[in-house]
Scaffold this active site. Sequence first.
Site, mmCIF file in Angstrom:
data_model
loop_
_atom_site.group_PDB
_atom_site.id
_atom_site.type_symbol
_atom_site.label_atom_id
_atom_site.label_comp_id
_atom_site.label_asym_id
_atom_site.label_seq_id
_atom_site.Cartn_x
_atom_site.Cartn_y
_atom_site.Cartn_z
ATOM 1 N N ALA A 6 15.553 -3.271 2.632
ATOM 2 C CA ALA A 6 15.224 -1.847 2.750
ATOM 3 C C ALA A 6 15.007 -1.412 4.199
ATOM 4 C CB ALA A 6 13.984 -1.535 1.911
ATOM 5 N N CYS A 65 15.051 -1.805 -3.467
ATOM 6 C CA CYS A 65 13.943 -2.088 -4.375
ATOM 7 C C CYS A 65 12.904 -2.928 -3.642
ATOM 8 C CB CYS A 65 14.445 -2.831 -5.611
ATOM 9 S SG CYS A 65 13.132 -3.230 -6.770
ATOM 10 N N THR A 72 0.620 -9.240 -0.067
ATOM 11 C CA THR A 72 0.252 -8.927 1.315
ATOM 12 C C THR A 72 0.550 -7.470 1.636
ATOM 13 O OG1 THR A 72 2.421 -9.444 2.248
ATOM 14 C CG2 THR A 72 0.878 -11.294 1.967
ATOM 15 N N HIS A 103 2.705 -6.415 3.549
ATOM 16 C CA HIS A 103 4.141 -6.257 3.822
ATOM 17 C C HIS A 103 4.767 -5.176 2.949
ATOM 18 C CE1 HIS A 103 7.964 -7.475 5.447
ATOM 19 N NE2 HIS A 103 8.459 -7.595 4.228
#
Length: 162
Positions: free
Chosen positions: A60, A92, A98, A100
């Site tokens: 992404a 997606c 985390t 992230h």
Amino acid sequence: MFDAEKGTAPQLNGQGLRIGIVQARFNESITNTLAAACRAELLRLGVAEDDIEHVLVPGALEVPLALQAMAQRAEDEEASGEPFDALIALGCIIRGETYHFELVANESGAGVTRVGLDWHVPIANAILTTENMEQAIARQSEKGSDAARVAVEMAQLLRGLA
């Protein structure tokens, strides 16, 4: 958000439109389904197969750069290919353990928006951001089709405003 009140869209006609699709490979089983639903809806709306260009990127975070390269065609006389009337971002992002997830979701979304505004090209953002795989699976087909309709509707709108 299933059964959301989306309002009544105008009659959509994709004939003569050139559409670019950028698909992230990460979570490929989901993004492949997004892409298939998107392409099928574009064809149903009258976009010619030859007027759809589909590229793959790793994830992404790479989507905005590929969108920018596609959008740049309208400005770059040396670029190969015709400019796009609209672009579509497919990806997606599934929440992990985390921070992230937030980073990727926020930065990819901001990048997609910035490309559209900077290059004056409509971009349908169908980068899913879900809590788990089950939510992604539940949304993959509907959001792919939605992205195609948004791209065609916004391309028609901008042509009308030009």
